[in-house]
Write a protein that holds these residues in place. Structure first.
Motif, PDB file in Angstrom:
ATOM      1  N   THR A 133     -17.454 -44.637 129.232  1.00  0.00           N
ATOM      2  CA  THR A 133     -17.297 -44.938 127.814  1.00  0.00           C
ATOM      3  C   THR A 133     -17.903 -43.809 127.011  1.00  0.00           C
ATOM      4  N   ILE A 134     -17.166 -43.342 126.023  1.00  0.00           N
ATOM      5  CA  ILE A 134     -17.606 -42.259 125.153  1.00  0.00           C
ATOM      6  C   ILE A 134     -18.075 -42.862 123.828  1.00  0.00           C
ATOM      7  N   ILE A 135     -19.192 -42.350 123.319  1.00  0.00           N
ATOM      8  CA  ILE A 135     -19.735 -42.789 122.032  1.00  0.00           C
ATOM      9  C   ILE A 135     -19.597 -41.625 121.057  1.00  0.00           C
ATOM     10  N   ARG A 136     -19.045 -41.920 119.892  1.00  0.00           N
ATOM     11  CA  ARG A 136     -18.921 -40.890 118.860  1.00  0.00           C
ATOM     12  C   ARG A 136     -19.204 -41.518 117.508  1.00  0.00           C
ATOM     13  N   PRO A 137     -19.714 -40.717 116.563  1.00  0.00           N
ATOM     14  CA  PRO A 137     -19.984 -41.272 115.234  1.00  0.00           C
ATOM     15  C   PRO A 137     -18.692 -41.586 114.491  1.00  0.00           C
TER      16      PRO A 137
ATOM     17  N   SER B 144     -21.044 -39.439 126.658  1.00  0.00           N
ATOM     18  CA  SER B 144     -20.857 -40.653 127.444  1.00  0.00           C
ATOM     19  C   SER B 144     -22.109 -41.505 127.270  1.00  0.00           C
ATOM     20  N   ILE B 145     -21.987 -42.784 127.520  1.00  0.00           N
ATOM     21  CA  ILE B 145     -23.143 -43.667 127.365  1.00  0.00           C
ATOM     22  C   ILE B 145     -24.265 -43.242 128.305  1.00  0.00           C
ATOM     23  N   SER B 146     -23.944 -42.773 129.510  1.00  0.00           N
ATOM     24  CA  SER B 146     -24.998 -42.359 130.440  1.00  0.00           C
ATOM     25  C   SER B 146     -25.693 -41.087 129.945  1.00  0.00           C
ATOM     26  N   ALA B 147     -24.938 -40.129 129.403  1.00  0.00           N
ATOM     27  CA  ALA B 147     -25.547 -38.908 128.858  1.00  0.00           C
ATOM     28  C   ALA B 147     -26.385 -39.238 127.631  1.00  0.00           C
ATOM     29  N   LEU B 148     -25.891 -40.127 126.802  1.00  0.00           N
ATOM     30  CA  LEU B 148     -26.626 -40.532 125.614  1.00  0.00           C
ATOM     31  C   LEU B 148     -27.943 -41.199 126.012  1.00  0.00           C
ATOM     32  N   THR B 149     -27.904 -42.036 127.027  1.00  0.00           N
ATOM     33  CA  THR B 149     -29.105 -42.700 127.532  1.00  0.00           C
ATOM     34  C   THR B 149     -30.153 -41.665 127.926  1.00  0.00           C
TER      35      THR B 149
ATOM     36  N   THR C 145     -30.413 -38.533 126.811  1.00  0.00           N
ATOM     37  CA  THR C 145     -30.927 -37.786 125.657  1.00  0.00           C
ATOM     38  C   THR C 145     -31.890 -38.627 124.828  1.00  0.00           C
ATOM     39  N   LEU C 146     -31.719 -39.927 124.844  1.00  0.00           N
ATOM     40  CA  LEU C 146     -32.600 -40.807 124.084  1.00  0.00           C
ATOM     41  C   LEU C 146     -33.865 -41.171 124.842  1.00  0.00           C
ATOM     42  N   LEU C 147     -33.875 -40.939 126.153  1.00  0.00           N
ATOM     43  CA  LEU C 147     -34.984 -41.334 127.017  1.00  0.00           C
ATOM     44  C   LEU C 147     -35.188 -42.852 126.980  1.00  0.00           C
ATOM     45  N   TYR C 148     -34.080 -43.571 126.919  1.00  0.00           N
ATOM     46  CA  TYR C 148     -34.083 -45.031 126.911  1.00  0.00           C
ATOM     47  C   TYR C 148     -33.625 -45.527 128.269  1.00  0.00           C
TER      48      TYR C 148
ATOM     49  N   ALA D 177     -30.423 -48.540 125.606  1.00  0.00           N
ATOM     50  CA  ALA D 177     -29.417 -47.673 124.972  1.00  0.00           C
ATOM     51  C   ALA D 177     -28.156 -48.465 124.667  1.00  0.00           C
ATOM     52  N   SER D 178     -27.748 -49.319 125.585  1.00  0.00           N
ATOM     53  CA  SER D 178     -26.559 -50.136 125.370  1.00  0.00           C
ATOM     54  C   SER D 178     -26.752 -51.064 124.172  1.00  0.00           C
ATOM     55  N   ASN D 179     -27.937 -51.668 124.060  1.00  0.00           N
ATOM     56  CA  ASN D 179     -28.226 -52.540 122.908  1.00  0.00           C
ATOM     57  C   ASN D 179     -28.209 -51.753 121.606  1.00  0.00           C
ATOM     58  N   LEU D 180     -28.753 -50.542 121.620  1.00  0.00           N
ATOM     59  CA  LEU D 180     -28.744 -49.705 120.424  1.00  0.00           C
ATOM     60  C   LEU D 180     -27.315 -49.335 120.037  1.00  0.00           C
TER      61      LEU D 180
END
Length: 118
Positions: free
Chosen positions: A54-58, A14-19, A21-24, A29-32
């Motif tokens: 929202t889920i982010i996947r490659p 999820s975008i929040s989990a990704l945020t 893990t990136l420490l952004y 993170a949303s801009n990236l």
């Protein structure tokens, strides 16, 4: 980001989990993510269980890019560090690696699930 996604069993976050893990910040993170979507490296999709998420996947191109980058990094490391450290260097190397691991309790240890055999 591609490494973080690749490291997940579902290959997505999820975008929040990704945020996290990136420490952004969430904005950074949303801009990236937006930039990587425009570059066709990741895609956004709604969560099947929570419409607010929202889920982010490659994308396929993102997976190919991750594999190529991993290969390039490993090849570069092999070229630059082909010799074994001298016996006198081992304590310093061990101390450094110990400090790195102590700073991040979630740091993954081998095997790293790389997309190919070393």
């Amino acid at each position: 980001m591609l490494y973080n996604l690749h490291s997940e069993p579902s290959r997505s976050l999820s975008i929040s989990a990704l945020t996290r893990t990136l420490l952004y910040s969430s904005g950074s993170a949303s801009n990236l993510v937006t930039s990587m979507v425009k570059s066709n490296l990741v895609e956004r999709e709604p969560s099947q269980t929570d419409g607010r998420v929202t889920i982010i996947r490659p994308t396929e191109a993102g997976a190919v890019t991750f594999d190529a980058a991993t290969t390039l990094v490993l090849d570069t490391v092999r070229e630059e560090f082909t010799g074994e450290p001298a016996e006198s260097e081992l304590p310093a190397v061990a101390a450094f690696l110990s400090r790195v691991r102590s700073k991040d309790p979630n740091l993954r240890r081998p095997p790293y699930d790389l997309p190919f055999d070393l």
